[in-house]
Design a protein around this motif. Sequence first.
Motif, PDB file in Angstrom:
ATOM      1  N   LEU A 100       0.810  -1.235   0.000  1.00 19.51           N
ATOM      2  CA  LEU A 100       0.000   0.000   0.000  1.00 19.51           C
ATOM      3  C   LEU A 100       0.832   1.269   0.000  1.00 19.51           C
ATOM      4  O   LEU A 100       0.315   2.351  -0.262  1.00 19.51           O
ATOM      5  CB  LEU A 100      -0.953   0.034   1.199  1.00 19.51           C
ATOM      6  CG  LEU A 100      -2.091  -0.990   1.194  1.00 19.51           C
ATOM      7  CD1 LEU A 100      -2.939  -0.826   2.450  1.00 19.51           C
ATOM      8  CD2 LEU A 100      -2.961  -0.848  -0.048  1.00 19.51           C
ATOM      9  N   ALA A 101       2.098   1.144   0.344  1.00 23.96           N
ATOM     10  CA  ALA A 101       3.010   2.304   0.338  1.00 23.96           C
ATOM     11  C   ALA A 101       4.401   1.732   0.063  1.00 23.96           C
ATOM     12  O   ALA A 101       4.667   0.562   0.378  1.00 23.96           O
ATOM     13  CB  ALA A 101       2.973   3.034   1.674  1.00 23.96           C
ATOM     14  N   PRO A 102       5.285   2.531  -0.543  1.00 20.42           N
ATOM     15  CA  PRO A 102       6.584   1.976  -0.966  1.00 20.42           C
ATOM     16  C   PRO A 102       7.379   1.375   0.186  1.00 20.42           C
ATOM     17  O   PRO A 102       8.150   0.432  -0.018  1.00 20.42           O
ATOM     18  CB  PRO A 102       7.327   3.196  -1.532  1.00 20.42           C
ATOM     19  CG  PRO A 102       6.285   4.229  -1.798  1.00 20.42           C
ATOM     20  CD  PRO A 102       5.137   3.948  -0.884  1.00 20.42           C
ATOM     21  N   ASP A 103       7.199   1.917   1.388  1.00 20.03           N
ATOM     22  CA  ASP A 103       7.943   1.417   2.550  1.00 20.03           C
ATOM     23  C   ASP A 103       7.055   0.591   3.486  1.00 20.03           C
ATOM     24  O   ASP A 103       7.370   0.435   4.671  1.00 20.03           O
ATOM     25  CB  ASP A 103       8.610   2.582   3.295  1.00 20.03           C
ATOM     26  CG  ASP A 103       7.594   3.621   3.745  1.00 20.03           C
ATOM     27  OD1 ASP A 103       6.452   3.631   3.212  1.00 20.03           O
ATOM     28  OD2 ASP A 103       7.921   4.429   4.631  1.00 20.03           O
ATOM     29  N   TRP A 149      -2.482   9.346  15.079  1.00 18.23           N
ATOM     30  CA  TRP A 149      -2.272   9.207  13.623  1.00 18.23           C
ATOM     31  C   TRP A 149      -2.801  10.451  12.922  1.00 18.23           C
ATOM     32  O   TRP A 149      -2.203  10.906  11.933  1.00 18.23           O
ATOM     33  CB  TRP A 149      -2.984   7.989  13.036  1.00 18.23           C
ATOM     34  CG  TRP A 149      -2.814   6.712  13.790  1.00 18.23           C
ATOM     35  CD1 TRP A 149      -1.810   6.401  14.678  1.00 18.23           C
ATOM     36  CD2 TRP A 149      -3.685   5.573  13.754  1.00 18.23           C
ATOM     37  NE1 TRP A 149      -2.022   5.145  15.175  1.00 18.23           N
ATOM     38  CE2 TRP A 149      -3.147   4.614  14.630  1.00 18.23           C
ATOM     39  CE3 TRP A 149      -4.860   5.266  13.062  1.00 18.23           C
ATOM     40  CZ2 TRP A 149      -3.760   3.370  14.837  1.00 18.23           C
ATOM     41  CZ3 TRP A 149      -5.462   4.032  13.255  1.00 18.23           C
ATOM     42  CH2 TRP A 149      -4.917   3.101  14.141  1.00 18.23           C
ATOM     43  N   MET A 150      -3.905  10.973  13.446  1.00 17.68           N
ATOM     44  CA  MET A 150      -4.496  12.173  12.832  1.00 17.68           C
ATOM     45  C   MET A 150      -3.611  13.397  13.068  1.00 17.68           C
ATOM     46  O   MET A 150      -3.525  14.279  12.208  1.00 17.68           O
ATOM     47  CB  MET A 150      -5.918  12.371  13.346  1.00 17.68           C
ATOM     48  CG  MET A 150      -6.842  11.236  12.879  1.00 17.68           C
ATOM     49  SD  MET A 150      -8.490  11.252  13.638  1.00 17.68           S
ATOM     50  CE  MET A 150      -9.219  12.629  12.747  1.00 17.68           C
ATOM     51  N   LEU A 210      -4.333   6.477   5.620  1.00 18.84           N
ATOM     52  CA  LEU A 210      -3.346   7.540   5.877  1.00 18.84           C
ATOM     53  C   LEU A 210      -1.968   7.121   5.353  1.00 18.84           C
ATOM     54  O   LEU A 210      -1.259   7.894   4.702  1.00 18.84           O
ATOM     55  CB  LEU A 210      -3.270   7.857   7.375  1.00 18.84           C
ATOM     56  CG  LEU A 210      -4.563   8.358   8.027  1.00 18.84           C
ATOM     57  CD1 LEU A 210      -4.319   8.677   9.499  1.00 18.84           C
ATOM     58  CD2 LEU A 210      -5.124   9.576   7.300  1.00 18.84           C
ATOM     59  N   ARG A 211      -1.602   5.899   5.624  1.00 14.98           N
ATOM     60  CA  ARG A 211      -0.292   5.357   5.219  1.00 14.98           C
ATOM     61  C   ARG A 211      -0.157   5.366   3.700  1.00 14.98           C
ATOM     62  O   ARG A 211       0.885   5.723   3.154  1.00 14.98           O
ATOM     63  CB  ARG A 211      -0.230   3.929   5.767  1.00 14.98           C
ATOM     64  CG  ARG A 211       1.089   3.233   5.685  1.00 14.98           C
ATOM     65  CD  ARG A 211       2.023   3.698   6.759  1.00 14.98           C
ATOM     66  NE  ARG A 211       3.159   2.790   6.808  1.00 14.98           N
ATOM     67  CZ  ARG A 211       4.139   2.781   5.909  1.00 14.98           C
ATOM     68  NH1 ARG A 211       4.149   3.647   4.921  1.00 14.98           N
ATOM     69  NH2 ARG A 211       5.143   1.927   6.022  1.00 14.98           N
ATOM     70  N   LEU A 223       3.641   6.948   9.260  1.00 14.59           N
ATOM     71  CA  LEU A 223       3.200   6.157  10.399  1.00 14.59           C
ATOM     72  C   LEU A 223       3.999   4.875  10.465  1.00 14.59           C
ATOM     73  O   LEU A 223       4.337   4.295   9.435  1.00 14.59           O
ATOM     74  CB  LEU A 223       1.718   5.801  10.244  1.00 14.59           C
ATOM     75  CG  LEU A 223       0.733   6.966  10.319  1.00 14.59           C
ATOM     76  CD1 LEU A 223      -0.660   6.504   9.917  1.00 14.59           C
ATOM     77  CD2 LEU A 223       0.710   7.555  11.722  1.00 14.59           C
ATOM     78  N   GLY A 224       4.303   4.439  11.653  1.00 11.45           N
ATOM     79  CA  GLY A 224       4.992   3.164  11.844  1.00 11.45           C
ATOM     80  C   GLY A 224       4.206   2.314  12.825  1.00 11.45           C
ATOM     81  O   GLY A 224       3.265   2.794  13.465  1.00 11.45           O
TER      82      GLY A 224
END
Lengths: 168, 168
Positions: free
Chosen positions: A43-46, B20-21, B148-149, B155-156
């Motif tokens: 969903l995201a490159p990382d 996250w927001m 969001l990601r 975000l992690g």
Amino acid sequence: MTPNDAIRLFAKTLQNMEHWMDKAAAYAQAKSFEVDVLVQDRLAPDAYAFNRQVQSACDQAKYAAAYLGGKPAPSHPDTEKTFAELRQRIRTCLAFLESVQAKDFAGAEDRKVSPPWLGGKWLRGDDYLVHVAIPNFFFHATMAYAILRHNGVELGKMDYIGSLPAKD
Amino acid sequence: MTPNDAIRLFAKTLQNMEHWMDKAAAYAQAKSFEVDVLVQDRLAPDAYAFNRQVQSACDQAKYAAAYLGGKPAPSHPDTEKTFAELRQRIRTCLAFLESVQAKDFAGAEDRKVSPPWLGGKWLRGDDYLVHVAIPNFFFHATMAYAILRHNGVELGKMDYIGSLPAKD
């Protein structure tokens, strides 16, 4: 909800995951693409790709069963590069979950759980289940589902949830 | 893991969601876009948008607390169209979760839970928690995170998990 209930919920969800993969395979066939291209989608490159999301969901279930059931965790190397291999990974995990029985979880709440990534600190078994295993397991399961959904696989909430023990 | 533990885990995760927001708002500011454009973003054309994922996570927590705690579920209409309104929705939900106390969950495992969508059937309280509330809550929370990601918010996993009660 006992630790055994949690492990059976993880097992049920991994079985549901195989069903999502069945739907992905049918979709790939209908659209004439090779289903294994989804294995590396993310969903995201990382972010983790589909295979790593499946591997991580399996590992969260495996480690929870091992730590809370007082069993050594078997090694399941992250080598899967195809849907067929990921299905085998799920089945290998399910067989281990099956091998840890309800009686093995006696006293699990109070076990000291000290995974390597805690750097020598530890969590009560119950805290490990609540704060680590449950949110992480469903994170990776949902991310695997989300990658398929984002690619157009026809999945709905009941594919995610599976059967319910509802009574009349 | 008691029903009360599950409700506190949901509350913790909703608080993480506000974090996250915060990160999304900082990212929007750094990239000079209006953060509220994320409110309608979704991973597939027929999937819930961000606002509906947040609303659904809140509702899963709310209904679990109400059904298992033996309280009427307050009505929280799904009207939010901005980040500010979604933050308020989360806080309204948290206040309700806070109002249902550990003692209210006595006997929760054996309560008959019969949500309207079961069409007259019912689940044991414990089964509702295991098969409905936990997987659904984390489904919607993870989908909100994933949206969001996918849009580049940094975000992690620890933003998702939050603090751990680890001991030395």
